[in-house]
Design a protein around this motif. Structure first.
Motif, PDB file in Angstrom:
ATOM      1  N   ASP A  80     -40.010 -30.784  16.396  1.00 11.84           N
ATOM      2  CA  ASP A  80     -41.411 -30.801  16.834  1.00 11.84           C
ATOM      3  C   ASP A  80     -42.209 -29.685  16.150  1.00 11.84           C
ATOM      4  O   ASP A  80     -43.331 -29.908  15.680  1.00 11.84           O
ATOM      5  N   ARG A  81     -41.605 -28.498  16.086  1.00 16.18           N
ATOM      6  CA  ARG A  81     -42.305 -27.360  15.502  1.00 16.18           C
ATOM      7  C   ARG A  81     -42.501 -27.525  13.992  1.00 16.18           C
ATOM      8  O   ARG A  81     -43.567 -27.207  13.452  1.00 16.18           O
ATOM      9  N   GLU A  83     -42.577 -30.406  12.283  1.00 11.62           N
ATOM     10  CA  GLU A  83     -43.525 -31.491  12.016  1.00 11.62           C
ATOM     11  C   GLU A  83     -44.953 -31.054  12.318  1.00 11.62           C
ATOM     12  O   GLU A  83     -45.889 -31.448  11.615  1.00 11.62           O
ATOM     13  N   LYS A  84     -45.125 -30.221  13.337  1.00 11.10           N
ATOM     14  CA  LYS A  84     -46.453 -29.701  13.648  1.00 11.10           C
ATOM     15  C   LYS A  84     -46.971 -28.839  12.495  1.00 11.10           C
ATOM     16  O   LYS A  84     -48.189 -28.780  12.234  1.00 11.10           O
ATOM     17  N   ALA A  85     -46.031 -28.195  11.782  1.00  9.43           N
ATOM     18  CA  ALA A  85     -46.404 -27.371  10.627  1.00  9.43           C
ATOM     19  C   ALA A  85     -46.564 -28.196   9.360  1.00  9.43           C
ATOM     20  O   ALA A  85     -46.792 -27.641   8.278  1.00  9.43           O
ATOM     21  N   GLY A  86     -46.432 -29.526   9.494  1.00  4.26           N
ATOM     22  CA  GLY A  86     -46.634 -30.414   8.357  1.00  4.26           C
ATOM     23  C   GLY A  86     -45.414 -30.603   7.477  1.00  4.26           C
ATOM     24  O   GLY A  86     -45.536 -31.055   6.324  1.00  4.26           O
ATOM     25  N   ASN A  93     -36.688 -35.473  17.805  1.00  6.28           N
ATOM     26  CA  ASN A  93     -37.516 -34.473  18.477  1.00  6.28           C
ATOM     27  C   ASN A  93     -36.877 -34.031  19.795  1.00  6.28           C
ATOM     28  O   ASN A  93     -35.815 -34.522  20.189  1.00  6.28           O
TER      29      ASN A  93
END
Length: 439
Positions: A80-81, A83-86, A93
């Motif tokens: 999750d972290r 993917e949130k950072a691209g 997840n």
């Protein structure tokens, strides 16, 4: 592509080894890696459970794809972290990772979607569990609900063993918070086998089968471990059995993920018990199995990077995954005392004597200066000559020796011939990996 593999065990060594063969991988990093992984990837001293550190590393290095090996960072939400950072990430997840992080969550999922498994009950109170000893008869299967590094399962043969296990899990807290809840299951009779599957939100594709050996001693004796060896493909997997698994387990699981809003993308590891009534699920894990990976990935013909990228983009159905006909056997060399307490920093010798076509996947190893080890006390076999950087043990499971052959017997003979060339103080390994169990 620039790829980061997170983890530092035998599974991650096998993943890095396979990824390094891809012409599309321009640079390969591993955090934290180990003494063997550094031969195929640039190891970075960032712990697998240091989520912020992993995210920072991936951003600083402009990583194109992150591959998560161990279960703990997955349960902590590293995907999750990232993917949130691209950053494109291979691994489920945090929501989907509950399938491994909680035994009760998985049992409820299996029951809800009519997937065959053992009967069970959940307990959060030690006294209530003690009063329910033997509810499914004996042997009695007790599982710590949370993550316990593959060791949170106790099979008690009688009341005394069950009460002792309950006290250890819920009283002494030998598995920490993983034992806050205990799942008790009926004991299934049969032969254990493992199936790894690539999964995206629309497709599930089984890899070649494998058989794992969990008990520490020959003949499946002694306490459970993270796995003392494996071979692939499992000779127990007939076309008829594979069809049963597809119909009764794989397809209902994928449908269940969709119905429950579990957007699973990664590897689903299915622990199976092959019973007279058919295959039943023992457990779900959210990542490559260890040591199953060390016998399965060497048999993969396709480019592993292509598969990883396709999964992250929900294009798994478009990838043609092919396998070698050759068989593989992996034998684990473990530290003396494992899975209990064991000593580290034992110098490993003989690695240079292994055949070139035999893979030695490092699990618990590190590089140390022999001058800092009190080398003389280890004997001339351990540290000959002047002080130097040596490969030493740093974990319970130290190495996985994997050999390939046209037949299981050929692969098995080669694996054992080569593991005998390796030595370290206290080294232990099973002598019956690849000896086929029958239903």
């Amino acid at each position: 592509m620039k790829v980061l593999v997170v983890g530092g065990g035998g599974r991650e060594h096998a993943i890095c080894w396979k990824l390094a063969q891809s012409p599309k991988v321009t640079e390969l990093l591993c955090a934290p890696g180990n003494a063997g992984i550094e031969a195929v990837a640039r190891c970075v001293d960032t712990g697998a459970e240091d989520i912020e550190g992993i995210v920072s590393l991936a951003k600083e290095e402009n990583i194109d794809l992150a591959v998560i090996g161990p279960e703990v960072p997955l349960a902590m939400g590293v995907t999750d972290r990232l993917e949130k950072a691209g950053i494109k990430t291979f691994g489920p997840n945090k929501k989907c990772s509950r399938l491994e992080a909680s035994k009760s969550f998985t049992k409820e999922f299996l029951k809800r979607h009519n997937i065959p498994t053992a009967g069970y009950r959940e307990f959060t109170c030690k006294e209530e569990l003690l009063s329910s000893v033997g509810i499914f008869g004996y042997p009695m299967v007790l599982k710590a609900d949370g993550l316990a590094a593959g060791k949170g399962v106790v099979i008690a043969e009688n009341r005394a063993e069950a009460e002792k296990a309950i006290e250890e899990i819920m009283g002494e807290r030998v598995f920490g918070s993983a034992g806050d809840k205990v799942v008790v299951e009926e004991f299934l009779t049969g032969v254990e086998a493992s199936m790894l599957c690539f999964v995206d939100e629309k497709t599930i594709v089984p890899m070649e089968s494998a058989q794992d050996y969990k008990r520490v001693f020959d003949g499946d004796k002694g306490p459970n471990t993270g796995g003392m060896g494996t071979y692939s493909p499992s000779l127990l997997f007939t076309p008829e059995l594979e069809e049963q698994i597809r119909e009764r387990i794989l397809e209902p699981a994928l449908k269940g993920f969709q119905e429950d809003g579990l957007d699973f993308k990664g590897v689903l590891f299915i622990g199976l018990m092959l019973t007279e009534e058919g295959p039943k699920v023992i457990e779900f894990n959210n990542r490559f199995g260890d040591p199953e990976t060390q016998s399965v990935l060497p048999r993969l013909e396709s480019d592993l990077l292509d598969i990883f990228v396709a999964v992250t983009e929900n294009r798994l159905a478009d990838v043609d995954i092919s396998w070698k006909e050759d068989k593989a056997v992996c034998v684990v060399a473990a530290s003396g005392g494992y899975p209990g307490s064991y000593e580290k920093n034992k110098v490993i010798g003989g690695l240079d004597r292994v055949d070139e076509d035999v893979m030695v996947f490092h699990a618990g190893t590190a590089k140390k200066d022999t001058a800092q080890l009190g080398c003389a006390s280890l004997g001339k076999e351990g540290c000959p000559g002047e002080p130097h950087m040596a490969t030493v043990t740093s974990g319970g499971r130290v190495l996985g020796v994997t050999a390939m052959g046209k037949t299981h017997e050929e692969a098995r003979a080669k694996a054992y011939d080569n593991i005998k060339r390796i030595r370290f103080e206290g080294m232990q390994y099973r002598k019956d990996i690849g000896v086929i169990n029958k239903l």
